[in-house]
Design a protein around this motif. Structure first.
Motif, mmCIF file in Angstrom:
data_model
loop_
_atom_site.group_PDB
_atom_site.id
_atom_site.type_symbol
_atom_site.label_atom_id
_atom_site.label_comp_id
_atom_site.label_asym_id
_atom_site.label_seq_id
_atom_site.Cartn_x
_atom_site.Cartn_y
_atom_site.Cartn_z
ATOM 1 N N GLU A 193 8.091 29.868 68.268
ATOM 2 C CA GLU A 193 7.511 28.765 67.521
ATOM 3 C C GLU A 193 6.429 29.231 66.545
ATOM 4 N N GLU A 194 5.914 30.439 66.733
ATOM 5 C CA GLU A 194 4.856 30.958 65.871
ATOM 6 C C GLU A 194 5.376 31.819 64.731
ATOM 7 N N VAL A 195 6.705 32.011 64.655
ATOM 8 C CA VAL A 195 7.300 32.778 63.555
ATOM 9 C C VAL A 195 7.373 31.885 62.325
ATOM 10 N N ALA A 196 6.728 32.287 61.241
ATOM 11 C CA ALA A 196 6.719 31.498 60.009
ATOM 12 C C ALA A 196 7.802 31.929 59.030
ATOM 13 N N ALA A 197 8.136 33.221 59.013
ATOM 14 C CA ALA A 197 9.111 33.728 58.051
ATOM 15 C C ALA A 197 9.588 35.100 58.517
ATOM 16 N N HIS A 198 10.568 35.652 57.796
ATOM 17 C CA HIS A 198 11.115 36.946 58.198
ATOM 18 C C HIS A 198 11.728 37.660 56.999
ATOM 19 N N ASP A 199 11.780 38.980 57.082
ATOM 20 C CA ASP A 199 12.548 39.847 56.181
ATOM 21 C C ASP A 199 13.435 40.698 57.075
ATOM 22 N N LEU A 200 14.738 40.426 57.086
ATOM 23 C CA LEU A 200 15.659 41.078 58.015
ATOM 24 C C LEU A 200 16.886 41.587 57.259
ATOM 25 N N PHE A 201 17.328 42.792 57.626
ATOM 26 C CA PHE A 201 18.467 43.418 56.976
ATOM 27 C C PHE A 201 19.473 43.901 58.025
ATOM 28 N N THR A 202 20.740 43.832 57.667
ATOM 29 C CA THR A 202 21.758 44.443 58.517
ATOM 30 C C THR A 202 21.704 45.960 58.368
ATOM 31 N N HIS A 203 22.103 46.688 59.408
ATOM 32 C CA HIS A 203 22.253 48.133 59.284
ATOM 33 C C HIS A 203 23.402 48.622 60.146
ATOM 34 N N ASP A 204 24.101 49.616 59.624
ATOM 35 C CA ASP A 204 25.235 50.222 60.312
ATOM 36 C C ASP A 204 24.735 51.035 61.500
ATOM 37 N N LEU A 205 25.386 50.900 62.641
ATOM 38 C CA LEU A 205 24.925 51.553 63.864
ATOM 39 C C LEU A 205 25.529 52.931 64.102
ATOM 40 N N THR A 206 26.501 53.319 63.303
ATOM 41 C CA THR A 206 27.104 54.637 63.497
ATOM 42 C C THR A 206 26.095 55.719 63.111
ATOM 43 N N PRO A 207 25.766 56.643 64.004
ATOM 44 C CA PRO A 207 24.727 57.630 63.683
ATOM 45 C C PRO A 207 25.227 58.671 62.688
ATOM 46 N N PRO A 208 24.321 59.378 62.014
ATOM 47 C CA PRO A 208 24.729 60.482 61.142
ATOM 48 C C PRO A 208 25.553 61.512 61.899
ATOM 49 N N ALA A 209 26.509 62.111 61.199
ATOM 50 C CA ALA A 209 27.403 63.065 61.857
ATOM 51 C C ALA A 209 27.866 64.124 60.860
ATOM 52 N N LEU A 210 28.135 65.316 61.380
ATOM 53 C CA LEU A 210 28.726 66.367 60.567
ATOM 54 C C LEU A 210 30.198 66.072 60.343
ATOM 55 N N LEU A 211 30.714 66.561 59.215
ATOM 56 C CA LEU A 211 32.095 66.294 58.840
ATOM 57 C C LEU A 211 32.667 67.529 58.162
ATOM 58 N N GLY A 212 33.952 67.758 58.369
ATOM 59 C CA GLY A 212 34.636 68.853 57.700
ATOM 60 C C GLY A 212 34.958 70.008 58.623
ATOM 61 N N ASP A 214 34.241 73.127 58.438
ATOM 62 C CA ASP A 214 33.117 74.029 58.685
ATOM 63 C C ASP A 214 31.798 73.283 58.828
ATOM 64 N N ASP A 215 31.860 71.978 59.115
ATOM 65 C CA ASP A 215 30.646 71.169 59.266
ATOM 66 C C ASP A 215 29.743 71.260 58.047
ATOM 67 N N GLU A 216 30.340 71.325 56.856
ATOM 68 C CA GLU A 216 29.539 71.511 55.647
ATOM 69 C C GLU A 216 29.114 70.202 54.995
ATOM 70 N N LEU A 217 29.542 69.059 55.568
ATOM 71 C CA LEU A 217 29.208 67.755 55.026
ATOM 72 C C LEU A 217 28.522 66.905 56.090
ATOM 73 N N MET A 218 27.716 65.937 55.646
ATOM 74 C CA MET A 218 27.086 65.004 56.565
ATOM 75 C C MET A 218 27.385 63.581 56.120
ATOM 76 N N ALA A 219 27.939 62.792 57.029
ATOM 77 C CA ALA A 219 28.186 61.379 56.797
ATOM 78 C C ALA A 219 27.046 60.590 57.437
ATOM 79 N N ALA A 220 26.496 59.631 56.692
ATOM 80 C CA ALA A 220 25.323 58.912 57.202
ATOM 81 C C ALA A 220 25.106 57.640 56.410
ATOM 82 N N PRO A 221 24.430 56.662 57.010
ATOM 83 C CA PRO A 221 24.000 55.488 56.248
ATOM 84 C C PRO A 221 22.717 55.773 55.482
#
Length: 418
Positions: A193-212, A214-221
């Protein structure tokens, strides 16, 4: 994974919203001995590291005993990323589904957010003036895609209405069955009842990970643009440890993805106010600004192997070949020849390879905070950034070596007295 890429992954995970990115930057700066400069308080005198925070924007600098005698070197990035922001009245739904009302924030690649497990992060503002950060790091929301059986032509073209098709589901029932703000307030032990306003954003939950192979790439949000924020914070800490003959400054602006025309954006007065003080005041800043430089650091487009027709064949940027100097004839990027020479000198001193990105003549480029800072401050400004694929997607891709290369070149730029 390189140490810099591993540290970037940690930074990204800690920073699901601009406010969390600022908090993580403050944590790192404080651990390095930087102290807060309150925006509404007296100027903290004496040598040392300082930081100033307003909402989703942070400025930090290393201050010598007499800063006005030294040129300023500014490393600028932005803390916000494209996605979806929760509307003020979030509780909607139909046909037995509870949903959350959202609006598109920035130039998000909408289809990349479909069928992903999403969390929420941001802040709640209370009637008593307090602002409390919130984050939900478990699968809470999902924007469901329509099954192919109900849209047989989807693979020939997907059309999304942001008002109708991009509302996440977060349960079953009616909107009144579980108010979103109530859920979040209870999660941080506050009275809904005491919350007057908010700033909220969605975010992807998949964590950063190596790709490729030889693990030479990183996929991340949020590589756009927290990869640059991370490099700027770490470069400032490293440059301050060297006691440079400059005043090194880092700024992470909010609201770049929506145009920067805000109090905490690059078009606002915050950076100019701090730099004027560091230059010794309004009368002194003319000569100091003339000797100063800004580096606008934002990710750039890696050459897309499936869409090479979208790139200038003589200015292709490739991951793990170093950050790219960004050039545009009509000044969508602020780089000019003397600025380019200064950046290349920093790269050569750091032993960092570098590339040049120029858009194809028939494909207009985006822009950055660079031209805005150059126009507002009159300080020579250079645009650079590491190459990424899938820019503005919920999940982007970069080279695993580029974060470290950007950091090293950034240190030399901040410390370069020439």
């Amino acid at each position: 994974m390189t140490d810099a890429a591993r540290d970037l992954a940690s930074f990204l995970t800690a920073s699901p919203s601009p406010y969390h990115a600022v908090a993580e930057a403050v944590r790192r700066l404080s651990a390095a001995g930087f102290v807060e400069q309150p925006e509404d308080g007296p100027w903290v005198e004496g040598a040392g590291g300082r930081y100033l925070v307003r909402d989703g924007t942070i400025l930090a600098w290393w201050q010598p005993e007499i800063p006005a005698e030294r040129p300023l070197r500014v490393f600028a990035a932005h803390t916000d990323s494209p996605g979806f922001k929760v509307k003020p009245n979030p509780d909607v739904g139909t046909a037995g589904w509870r949903q959350v009302g959202v609006e598109v924030y920035g130039g998000a690649l909408w289809n990349s957010w479909l069928d992903r497990d999403l969390g929420l992060a941001g802040r709640l503002a209370f009637y008593d003036g307090r602002v409390v950060p919130v984050r939900v790091d478990r699968p809470l929301l999902r924007i469901p895609q329509l099954a192919i059986h109900l849209d047989r032509g989807v693979n020939q073209g997907l059309t999304l209405d942001p008002q109708q098709h991009l509302l996440p589901v977060w349960g079953l029932g009616t909107p009144d069955d579980g108010a979103l703000v109530e859920f979040l307030a209870v999660g941080v032990d506050e009275d809904p009842e005491e919350v007057a306003a908010h700033d909220l954003f969605t975010h992807d939950l998949t964590p950063p990970a190596l790709l490729g192979r030889d693990d030479e790439l990183m996929a991340a949000p949020r590589l756009d643009n927290l990869a640059s924020v991370h490099a700027g914070v770490t470069a400032l800490i490293s440059a301050a440890g060297r006691d440079p003959a400059t005043v090194p400054v880092f700024v992470g602006f909010d609201h770049e993805e929506v145009g920067s025309d805000t109090a905490t954006g690059a078009a606002g007065p915050l950076l100019e106010t701090v730099l004027t003080r560091l230059a010794g005041g309004f009368e002194a800043r003319r000569t100091v600004f003339a000797r100063s430089r800004c580096l606008s650091v934002d990710v750039t487009h890696a050459a897309h192997p499936n869409h090479l027709d979208k790139h200038d064949p003589h200015h292709l940027s490739v991951p793990n070949r170093g950050p790219s100097l960004k050039v545009n004839a009509v000044q969508r990027y602020a780089t000019d020849a003397p600025g380019a020479a200064a950046w290349k000198r920093a790269c050569r001193t750091a032993g960092v390879p570098n590339q040049v990105f120029v858009s194809k003549n028939t494909v207009p480029c985006g822009s950055t905070v660079g031209p805005i800072m150059a126009t507002r401050l009159g300080i020579r400004t250079i645009d650079v950034g590491i190459p990424v694929l899938s820019m503005h997607s919920a999940r982007e891709l970069c080279g695993v070596h580029d974060p470290g290369l950007l950091h090293r070149a950034g240190v030399e730029f901040l410390a370069d007295p020439e």
